[in-house]
Scaffold this motif. Structure first.
Motif, PDB file in Angstrom:
ATOM      1  N   ARG A 302       0.810  -1.221   0.000  1.00 37.85           N
ATOM      2  CA  ARG A 302       0.000   0.000   0.000  1.00 37.85           C
ATOM      3  C   ARG A 302       0.842   1.269   0.000  1.00 37.85           C
ATOM      4  O   ARG A 302       0.523   2.226  -0.713  1.00 37.85           O
ATOM      5  CB  ARG A 302      -0.932   0.012   1.216  1.00 37.85           C
ATOM      6  N   VAL A 303       1.905   1.313   0.820  1.00 42.02           N
ATOM      7  CA  VAL A 303       2.602   2.587   1.034  1.00 42.02           C
ATOM      8  C   VAL A 303       4.077   2.552   0.656  1.00 42.02           C
ATOM      9  O   VAL A 303       4.736   3.592   0.638  1.00 42.02           O
ATOM     10  CB  VAL A 303       2.464   3.046   2.501  1.00 42.02           C
ATOM     11  N   ASP A 307       7.858   4.268   3.683  1.00 39.20           N
ATOM     12  CA  ASP A 307       6.827   4.642   4.652  1.00 39.20           C
ATOM     13  C   ASP A 307       6.591   3.529   5.665  1.00 39.20           C
ATOM     14  O   ASP A 307       6.307   3.801   6.838  1.00 39.20           O
ATOM     15  CB  ASP A 307       5.523   4.993   3.940  1.00 39.20           C
ATOM     16  N   THR A 317       5.101   3.765  17.482  1.00 38.05           N
ATOM     17  CA  THR A 317       4.760   3.505  16.080  1.00 38.05           C
ATOM     18  C   THR A 317       4.670   2.014  15.765  1.00 38.05           C
ATOM     19  O   THR A 317       4.343   1.643  14.632  1.00 38.05           O
ATOM     20  CB  THR A 317       5.784   4.159  15.141  1.00 38.05           C
ATOM     21  N   GLU A 323      -4.101  -4.198  15.282  1.00 41.43           N
ATOM     22  CA  GLU A 323      -3.661  -3.751  13.966  1.00 41.43           C
ATOM     23  C   GLU A 323      -2.911  -4.832  13.189  1.00 41.43           C
ATOM     24  O   GLU A 323      -2.778  -4.730  11.967  1.00 41.43           O
ATOM     25  CB  GLU A 323      -2.788  -2.503  14.109  1.00 41.43           C
ATOM     26  N   GLU A 326      -5.405  -6.209  11.065  1.00 38.49           N
ATOM     27  CA  GLU A 326      -6.086  -5.141  10.315  1.00 38.49           C
ATOM     28  C   GLU A 326      -5.066  -4.052  10.000  1.00 38.49           C
ATOM     29  O   GLU A 326      -5.081  -2.968  10.589  1.00 38.49           O
ATOM     30  CB  GLU A 326      -7.249  -4.571  11.127  1.00 38.49           C
ATOM     31  N   GLN A 328      -4.639  -1.875   7.829  1.00 45.17           N
ATOM     32  CA  GLN A 328      -5.104  -0.545   7.435  1.00 45.17           C
ATOM     33  C   GLN A 328      -5.295   0.341   8.659  1.00 45.17           C
ATOM     34  O   GLN A 328      -5.133   1.562   8.576  1.00 45.17           O
ATOM     35  CB  GLN A 328      -6.416  -0.656   6.654  1.00 45.17           C
ATOM     36  N   LEU A 329      -5.626  -0.249   9.797  1.00 44.58           N
ATOM     37  CA  LEU A 329      -5.758   0.522  11.031  1.00 44.58           C
ATOM     38  C   LEU A 329      -4.420   1.162  11.407  1.00 44.58           C
ATOM     39  O   LEU A 329      -4.378   2.310  11.866  1.00 44.58           O
ATOM     40  CB  LEU A 329      -6.269  -0.359  12.176  1.00 44.58           C
ATOM     41  N   TRP A 330      -3.332   0.410  11.217  1.00 43.33           N
ATOM     42  CA  TRP A 330      -1.996   0.981  11.510  1.00 43.33           C
ATOM     43  C   TRP A 330      -1.684   2.103  10.532  1.00 43.33           C
ATOM     44  O   TRP A 330      -1.178   3.160  10.931  1.00 43.33           O
ATOM     45  CB  TRP A 330      -0.924  -0.113  11.425  1.00 43.33           C
ATOM     46  N   ILE A 331      -1.981   1.896   9.260  1.00 47.65           N
ATOM     47  CA  ILE A 331      -1.722   2.937   8.249  1.00 47.65           C
ATOM     48  C   ILE A 331      -2.497   4.193   8.606  1.00 47.65           C
ATOM     49  O   ILE A 331      -1.945   5.315   8.560  1.00 47.65           O
ATOM     50  CB  ILE A 331      -2.113   2.428   6.843  1.00 47.65           C
ATOM     51  N   ASP A 332      -3.755   4.056   8.969  1.00 50.16           N
ATOM     52  CA  ASP A 332      -4.585   5.220   9.321  1.00 50.16           C
ATOM     53  C   ASP A 332      -4.059   5.933  10.566  1.00 50.16           C
ATOM     54  O   ASP A 332      -4.076   7.159  10.635  1.00 50.16           O
ATOM     55  CB  ASP A 332      -6.028   4.787   9.548  1.00 50.16           C
ATOM     56  N   ARG A 333      -3.593   5.167  11.538  1.00 48.46           N
ATOM     57  CA  ARG A 333      -3.143   5.776  12.803  1.00 48.46           C
ATOM     58  C   ARG A 333      -1.782   6.438  12.683  1.00 48.46           C
ATOM     59  O   ARG A 333      -1.576   7.530  13.214  1.00 48.46           O
ATOM     60  CB  ARG A 333      -3.089   4.696  13.898  1.00 48.46           C
TER      61      ARG A 333
END
Length: 335
Positions: A302-303, A307, A317, A323, A326, A328-333
């Motif tokens: 994704r990143v 990143d 971090t 997470e 999931e 995506q939860l880490w990416i969002d946070r």
């Protein structure tokens, strides 16, 4: 009860007994042994540049040599590392208690010593050290019927990734030691409280060894266990991701090795061995590879790796328990 686990174990006795209990290694000729020692030494150095390139984690200085050991040597090294990690003295203050717990620890290390291929030890007294257990590597490459030179480099890709993780992020070792200190400290619980939690555990054994640990832990210890499990899952998953990313370019038979190695991980074990693996948390560790790699694969896809490497900034971090499954939860946070 008034001290840490490290002070309650006679580590010297654990190392001595564990080395005696270790299963004999499969027989090899002097030629095969010397060839394995030479190839593993070279592979541990050759793996570092591509691992650094893929991870984009930078370490200073020359590539350190690996320490190539047999099973008793690994047990002695692991015992000393655990002593340093848990803050214990060379001998426990209570002779009888120290000998009993030392015997238990030695027996566990003896069992594990027959299966471990390699390990990066950030707590080695003379600085971080990569250990490669050559009798086990020879045994597995024979079982899998794969080219020994390829398999040895493939194993080193995984273990060298751990070396790069810790050398590029020196705070990780201190974080692990601090968290383990909470996990192994005496919470001062009265005996009745421990019995109560054991009774609760007996009614629901679905969590295996992790459930047992939670049954006898205080809330701070449970949180520390969660942090260690998450960190272990991340480290193992990241190493598997890197191994698969680097492998096709440097290991000709990597596809065959990966397929046969995964089949070996999943094969059914005899009942007694399955019980021991469950009690020691080995099956939980194998699950870490799968869950951790899925997390890393998703985030990197994704990143990108740069990143993703934000994850190594600090304890804040690192992924939270929820997470890991999931990402995506880490990416969002974080991002």
């Amino acid at each position: 009860m008034s001290s840490t686990v490290g002070e309650a174990v006679d580590w010297q006795f654990a190392a001595t007994l564990g080395a005696r209990l270790a299963r004999p290694a499969p027989p090899v000729t002097d030629y095969t042994r010397n060839q394995a020692l030479e190839e593993l030494a070279g592979a541990s150095r050759a793996a570092e540049p591509p691992v650094r390139e893929v991870t984009r984690l930078h370490t200073d200085g020359p590539v350190p040599d690996a320490r190539i050991v047999d099973r008793p040597d690994w047990i002695r090294a692991a015992s000393e590392s655990m002593r340093v990690m848990t803050g214990g003295e060379q001998r426990a203050s209570g002779l009888l208690t120290g000998r009993i717990t030392g015997a238990q620890t030695g027996a566990v290390l003896a069992f594990v010593s027959s299966g471990i291929l390699g390990q990066y030890d950030p707590f080695s007294p003379d600085g971080g050290k990569l250990l490669l257990v050559y009798p086990n590597i020879i045994a597995v490459e024979r079982q899998l019927r794969v080219p020994p030179k390829d398999f040895r480099l493939w194993v080193c890709l995984h273990e060298v990734t751990h070396r790069v993780q810790f050398t590029a992020n020196p705070w990780l070792a201190g974080y692990m030691a601090e968290t383990l200190g909470v996990l192994t400290s005496d919470a001062g619980d009265e005996f009745t409280a421990v019995v109560r939690r054991l009774a609760e555990f007996a009614r629901d054994r679905s969590d295996g060894v992790v459930g047992f640990l939670r049954a006898v832990q205080s809330e701070p210890q449970q949180q520390a266990l969660d942090r260690l499990l998450v960190l272990g899952t991340l480290l193992e998953g990241h190493a598997d991701h890197v191994m698969d990313a680097v492998g096709p370019a440097v290991v000709p038979s990597v596809t065959t090795i990966r397929r046969r190695f995964d089949d070996r991980r999943q094969r059914r074990q005899p009942p007694l061995q399955r019980l021991l693996r469950a009690l020691l948390g080995i099956d939980a560790k194998l699950a870490q590879y799968t869950r951790g790699k899925a997390f890393v694969d998703h985030v990197v896809e994704r990143v990108g790796m740069d990143d993703f490497n934000t994850i190594w900034t600090s304890a804040e971090t690192l992924p939270l328990p929820a997470e890991i499954d999931e990402p995506q939860l880490w990416i969002d946070r974080i991002l």
